[in-house]
Design an enzyme around this catalytic site. Sequence first.
Site, mmCIF file in Angstrom:
data_model
loop_
_atom_site.group_PDB
_atom_site.id
_atom_site.type_symbol
_atom_site.label_atom_id
_atom_site.label_comp_id
_atom_site.label_asym_id
_atom_site.label_seq_id
_atom_site.Cartn_x
_atom_site.Cartn_y
_atom_site.Cartn_z
ATOM 1 N N ARG A 115 6.833 -7.124 -7.044
ATOM 2 C CA ARG A 115 6.361 -6.501 -8.265
ATOM 3 C C ARG A 115 6.670 -8.210 -8.762
ATOM 4 N NH1 ARG A 115 11.891 -7.821 -9.877
ATOM 5 N NH2 ARG A 115 13.731 -7.915 -8.738
ATOM 6 N N MET A 170 -1.156 -4.878 -7.615
ATOM 7 C CA MET A 170 -1.056 -4.864 -6.864
ATOM 8 C C MET A 170 0.738 -4.724 -6.708
ATOM 9 S SD MET A 170 -2.869 -2.802 -4.823
ATOM 10 C CE MET A 170 -4.569 -2.783 -4.565
ATOM 11 N N ARG A 171 0.826 -5.054 -7.948
ATOM 12 C CA ARG A 171 2.404 -4.598 -8.120
ATOM 13 C C ARG A 171 3.368 -3.480 -8.754
ATOM 14 N NH1 ARG A 171 4.516 -10.356 -6.583
ATOM 15 N NH2 ARG A 171 2.400 -11.564 -5.953
ATOM 16 N N ASN A 213 -2.656 3.347 -14.858
ATOM 17 C CA ASN A 213 -2.842 3.229 -14.167
ATOM 18 C C ASN A 213 -4.185 3.873 -12.851
ATOM 19 O OD1 ASN A 213 -3.356 1.684 -11.007
ATOM 20 N ND2 ASN A 213 -1.421 3.466 -9.910
ATOM 21 N N HIS A 256 -5.478 5.302 -9.213
ATOM 22 C CA HIS A 256 -5.246 5.114 -7.907
ATOM 23 C C HIS A 256 -6.036 5.292 -7.190
ATOM 24 C CE1 HIS A 256 -1.794 4.971 -4.619
ATOM 25 N NE2 HIS A 256 -2.308 6.256 -4.068
HETATM 26 C C1 GAR Z 1 -8.892 1.182 -6.570
HETATM 27 O O1 GAR Z 1 -9.669 2.028 -5.232
HETATM 28 C C2 GAR Z 1 -7.743 1.172 -6.957
HETATM 29 O O2 GAR Z 1 -7.631 2.845 -7.603
HETATM 30 C C3 GAR Z 1 -6.691 0.456 -6.105
HETATM 31 O O3 GAR Z 1 -7.073 -0.369 -5.622
HETATM 32 C C4 GAR Z 1 -8.689 -0.886 -6.272
HETATM 33 C C5 GAR Z 1 -9.199 -1.385 -6.713
HETATM 34 O O4 GAR Z 1 -10.414 -2.047 -6.563
HETATM 35 N N1 GAR Z 1 -5.591 0.670 -6.115
HETATM 36 C C6 GAR Z 1 -4.402 1.551 -5.522
HETATM 37 O O5 GAR Z 1 -4.513 1.204 -4.546
HETATM 38 C C7 GAR Z 1 -3.489 0.729 -6.567
HETATM 39 N N2 GAR Z 1 -1.961 1.132 -5.456
HETATM 40 P P1 GAR Z 1 -11.223 -3.210 -8.013
HETATM 41 O O6 GAR Z 1 -11.112 -4.278 -8.213
HETATM 42 O O7 GAR Z 1 -12.222 -3.279 -7.427
HETATM 43 O O8 GAR Z 1 -11.288 -2.327 -8.552
#
Ligand code: GAR
Length: 208
Positions: A65, A90-91, A107, A109
Amino acid sequence: MRRLAVLASGQGTNFEALAHAGRRGELGGRIAVLVSDRADAPALERARRLEIEAIHLPPGRFRTRLEDEAPWVEALRAREIDTVLLAGFMRRLHAPFLAAFRDRVLNIHPSLLPAFPGLEAIRHALDHGVRVTGCTVHLVDDALDEGPILAQSAVEVRDGDTLADLEARIHAAEHRLYPWAVRRFLTEPWTREGRRLVFGAAAAAVAR
Ligand code: GAR
């Protein structure tokens, strides 16, 4: 035109999909700034290439966080940001950030929530052996990957899929879903009924 901020920690491919949709007038708003907690995030370079303001704000000492959310809120307020889009950020966010942008933080996910919340969702789905997974756009609240769901897209898991295969299909689905969901959120009337987000005429009637 509503002013949007994207928060990203990594590659920023979702940010780029959102930025292109914004340029085409398909987002219901315009991305004014990309903010990253990592000085070396490729997302920052993408933003500079797209001529969108790119800033790095130090996250502080904690891993999951922000140590102090106030400078983040100030930076967004100074830019008159209406809605915040998390795209691979990622926080976890807490008050005061969520209080400052109440019901204005979205967000994406990479699973069909409530299945596989948290980190490495695609790997967990593959290891679990599900035949269908996908991606979810949701409102952010204090609990991890728990806020009301705006939109979901299903992705088939095929026999013989590697992690990279499945990731590629989920990312492609994300790049279609996120701009669509943002536009809907910003341009259609909606209301909250418990956990549910209700769009359209029913929501407009409640709003009156
Ligand atoms: C994406 O797949 C998103 O859904 C995930 O990170 C990736 C970012 O890709 N997010 C998570 O896992 C959040 N908990 P990007 O930087 O290429 O957009």
